[in-house]
Design an enzyme around this catalytic site. Structure first.
Site, PDB file in Angstrom:
ATOM      1  N   LYS A   1      29.699 -30.496  18.019  1.00 29.21           N
ATOM      2  CA  LYS A   1      31.198 -30.225  17.990  1.00 29.21           C
ATOM      3  C   LYS A   1      31.579 -28.744  18.168  1.00 29.21           C
ATOM      4  CE  LYS A   1      32.416 -34.582  16.239  1.00 29.21           C
ATOM      5  NZ  LYS A   1      33.361 -35.155  15.218  1.00 29.21           N
TER       6      LYS A   1
ATOM      7  N   ASP B   1      39.655 -35.990  16.403  1.00 31.47           N
ATOM      8  CA  ASP B   1      39.590 -36.568  15.024  1.00 31.47           C
ATOM      9  C   ASP B   1      40.960 -35.963  14.221  1.00 31.47           C
ATOM     10  OD1 ASP B   1      37.076 -37.416  15.366  1.00 31.47           O
ATOM     11  OD2 ASP B   1      36.136 -35.551  14.858  1.00 31.47           O
TER      12      ASP B   1
HETATM   13  N1  LIG Z   1      35.124 -42.117  11.362  1.00 34.40           N
HETATM   14  C1  LIG Z   1      35.274 -41.013  12.332  1.00 34.40           C
HETATM   15  O1  LIG Z   1      36.085 -41.048  13.277  1.00 34.40           O
HETATM   16  C2  LIG Z   1      34.676 -39.716  11.901  1.00 34.40           C
HETATM   17  C3  LIG Z   1      34.982 -38.626  12.792  1.00 34.40           C
HETATM   18  C4  LIG Z   1      34.369 -37.254  12.399  1.00 34.40           C
HETATM   19  C5  LIG Z   1      33.202 -37.417  11.480  1.00 34.40           C
HETATM   20  N2  LIG Z   1      33.008 -38.830  10.784  1.00 34.40           N
HETATM   21  C6  LIG Z   1      31.687 -38.902   9.643  1.00 34.40           C
HETATM   22  O2  LIG Z   1      32.101 -37.712   8.951  1.00 34.40           O
HETATM   23  C7  LIG Z   1      30.857 -37.440   8.376  1.00 34.40           C
HETATM   24  C8  LIG Z   1      30.578 -35.824   8.269  1.00 34.40           C
HETATM   25  O3  LIG Z   1      30.776 -35.416   9.540  1.00 34.40           O
HETATM   26  P1  LIG Z   1      30.862 -33.932   9.997  1.00 34.40           P
HETATM   27  O4  LIG Z   1      30.747 -33.874  11.587  1.00 34.40           O
HETATM   28  O5  LIG Z   1      31.892 -33.480   9.301  1.00 34.40           O
HETATM   29  O6  LIG Z   1      29.448 -33.428   9.571  1.00 34.40           O
HETATM   30  P2  LIG Z   1      28.788 -32.140   9.371  1.00 34.40           P
HETATM   31  O7  LIG Z   1      29.501 -31.045  10.057  1.00 34.40           O
HETATM   32  O8  LIG Z   1      27.609 -31.945   9.219  1.00 34.40           O
HETATM   33  O9  LIG Z   1      29.391 -31.745   7.673  1.00 34.40           O
HETATM   34  C9  LIG Z   1      28.707 -32.311   6.646  1.00 34.40           C
HETATM   35  C10 LIG Z   1      29.257 -32.046   5.393  1.00 34.40           C
HETATM   36  O10 LIG Z   1      28.800 -32.770   4.312  1.00 34.40           O
HETATM   37  C11 LIG Z   1      28.275 -32.176   3.317  1.00 34.40           C
HETATM   38  N3  LIG Z   1      27.230 -32.839   2.832  1.00 34.40           N
HETATM   39  C12 LIG Z   1      26.232 -33.200   3.520  1.00 34.40           C
HETATM   40  N4  LIG Z   1      25.347 -33.956   2.682  1.00 34.40           N
HETATM   41  C13 LIG Z   1      25.767 -33.987   1.448  1.00 34.40           C
HETATM   42  C14 LIG Z   1      25.443 -34.418   0.086  1.00 34.40           C
HETATM   43  N5  LIG Z   1      24.181 -35.372  -0.070  1.00 34.40           N
HETATM   44  N6  LIG Z   1      26.110 -34.252  -0.870  1.00 34.40           N
HETATM   45  C15 LIG Z   1      27.199 -33.535  -0.906  1.00 34.40           C
HETATM   46  N7  LIG Z   1      27.829 -33.240   0.320  1.00 34.40           N
HETATM   47  C16 LIG Z   1      27.006 -33.435   1.403  1.00 34.40           C
HETATM   48  C17 LIG Z   1      27.792 -30.778   3.710  1.00 34.40           C
HETATM   49  O11 LIG Z   1      27.842 -30.060   2.841  1.00 34.40           O
HETATM   50  P3  LIG Z   1      27.072 -28.620   2.881  1.00 34.40           P
HETATM   51  O12 LIG Z   1      27.931 -27.522   3.809  1.00 34.40           O
HETATM   52  O13 LIG Z   1      26.717 -28.214   1.360  1.00 34.40           O
HETATM   53  O14 LIG Z   1      25.934 -28.823   3.595  1.00 34.40           O
HETATM   54  C18 LIG Z   1      28.888 -30.580   4.879  1.00 34.40           C
HETATM   55  O15 LIG Z   1      30.195 -29.948   4.101  1.00 34.40           O
HETATM   56  C19 LIG Z   1      29.719 -38.065   8.996  1.00 34.40           C
HETATM   57  O16 LIG Z   1      29.409 -39.477   8.376  1.00 34.40           O
HETATM   58  C20 LIG Z   1      30.556 -38.514  10.367  1.00 34.40           C
HETATM   59  O17 LIG Z   1      29.942 -39.683  10.925  1.00 34.40           O
HETATM   60  C21 LIG Z   1      33.513 -39.844  11.125  1.00 34.40           C
END
Ligand SMILES: NC(=O)c1ccc[n+]([C@@H]2O[C@H](COP(=O)([O-])OP(=O)(O)OC[C@H]3O[C@@H](n4cnc5c(N)ncnc54)[C@H](OP(=O)(O)O)[C@@H]3O)[C@@H](O)[C@H]2O)c1
Length: 282
Positions: free
Chosen positions: A74, A110
């Protein structure tokens, strides 16, 4: 359009990511395309980071109408397109690209996905919003919630990423507070809305991103995670009497927004929800 098959004139849409096979977007979009009788097909394509530039160049071909972007591209796609709308510029993330006469425009639907799924559940903004996570999903939530008049506090595991997010928004004149995840109990106590924007609780993981004892009746909870449906976090929050919004709601609203960007018409949202739930339950 029963029995529809693509022809050499059919328009092409993609969702790209790595991995991408888990995506329910093809099912949702193709159901809407068939319902509206549009001659286009939507496919999932795994694109590795080193092939991203090549894929984007290919999209300038005239039959490609656009594409969605998922983890981990993204942010990278934002620097490969020709123009960004406000949602993409302000978040620094692109999840939707529209191709018009070879010109690529980036959007972040989003943001609308967060706002519409919350409003649909009766949360209309104001008060304190706690966002857990500081990645792409969190950036979309921050922008949506600021525009809904919330005071936003981001809680993240790593300090560096939280500060990066704070700096990104502050450079654009937007104020976000950030804390470590260890402040969750204190921040969640006063929050009107809690958003999980981490992948914790996804697939077979049975964890929650914070102890659910921190939640209380009267709050709204949005869990961006949509597999499994519902997640343990949503189940436990519902049992405690919170107003819960499962990730599938955000998923269908962001998809509907992308569809409208590509085709200029509203897709059949109920059918998209129905298709998403059918896929998530199978
Ligand atoms: N429903 C929807 O339409 C939609 C849309 C967008 C995203 N999502 C979902 O939202 C989630 C996040 O997506 P993203 O794109 O934001 O991912 P991302 O850019 O990889 O960011 C993930 C975030 O989660 C934190 N994190 C990861 N593992 C963790 C753990 N075990 N404990 C605590 N914090 C943790 C990371 O912290 P650090 O900085 O410390 O690594 C980071 O801040 C995913 O599951 C994705 O599928 C859903």
């Amino acid at each position: 359009m029963v029995g529809w098959l693509p022809t050499s004139d059919s328009r092409l849409l993609f969702v790209i990511g790595d991995p991408v096979s888990h995506s329910v977007s093809p099912a949702i979009h193709n159901r809407a395309l068939r319902r509206l009788g549009i001659d286009a097909v939507y496919l999932a394509l795994r694109v590795k980071g080193e092939m991203l530039g090549f894929f984007v160049s290919l999209c300038r071909l005239n039959r490609v109408l656009g594409f969605n972007v998922t983890i981990p591209h993204k942010i990278a796609v934002a620097s490969l397109v020709d123009r960004l709308d406000d949602s993409a510029e302000l978040t620094g993330c692109v999840n939707t690209v529209r191709v018009t006469s070879g010109l690529l425009e980036g959007f972040n639907t989003d943001v609308a996905g967060v706002e519409k799924s919350l409003r649909n559940a009766g949360f209309n903004g104001g008060g304190v919003a706690a966002v857990i996570g500081a990645g792409g999903g969190a950036r979309a939530a921050v922008l949506a919630l600021l525009s809904m008049g919330c005071r936003v506090v981001v809680l993240n595991r790593s300090r560096g990423r939280a500060l990066e997010l704070e700096k990104h928004f502050s450079e654009r004149g937007l104020r976000v507070e950030t804390r470590g995840l260890d402040h969750a109990q204190q921040v969640l106590k006063d929050a009107d809305l809690v958003v999980n924007a981490t992948p914790v609780g996804m697939e077979s993981s049975v964890e929650t991103p914070f102890p659910t004892e921190f939640l209380r009746r009267g709050q709204t909870l949005l869990d961006m995670v949509y597999t499994p449906h519902p997640t343990r976090l949503v189940k436990e929050a519902s049992e405690k009497g919170l107003n819960t919004v499962p990730g599938v709601e955000m998923l269908i609203h962001q998809a509907a927004e992308s569809f409208e960007i590509w085709f200029g018409v509203k897709p059949p949202l109920e059918e998209m929800r129905d298709e998403a739930l059918r896929r998530l339950r199978s």
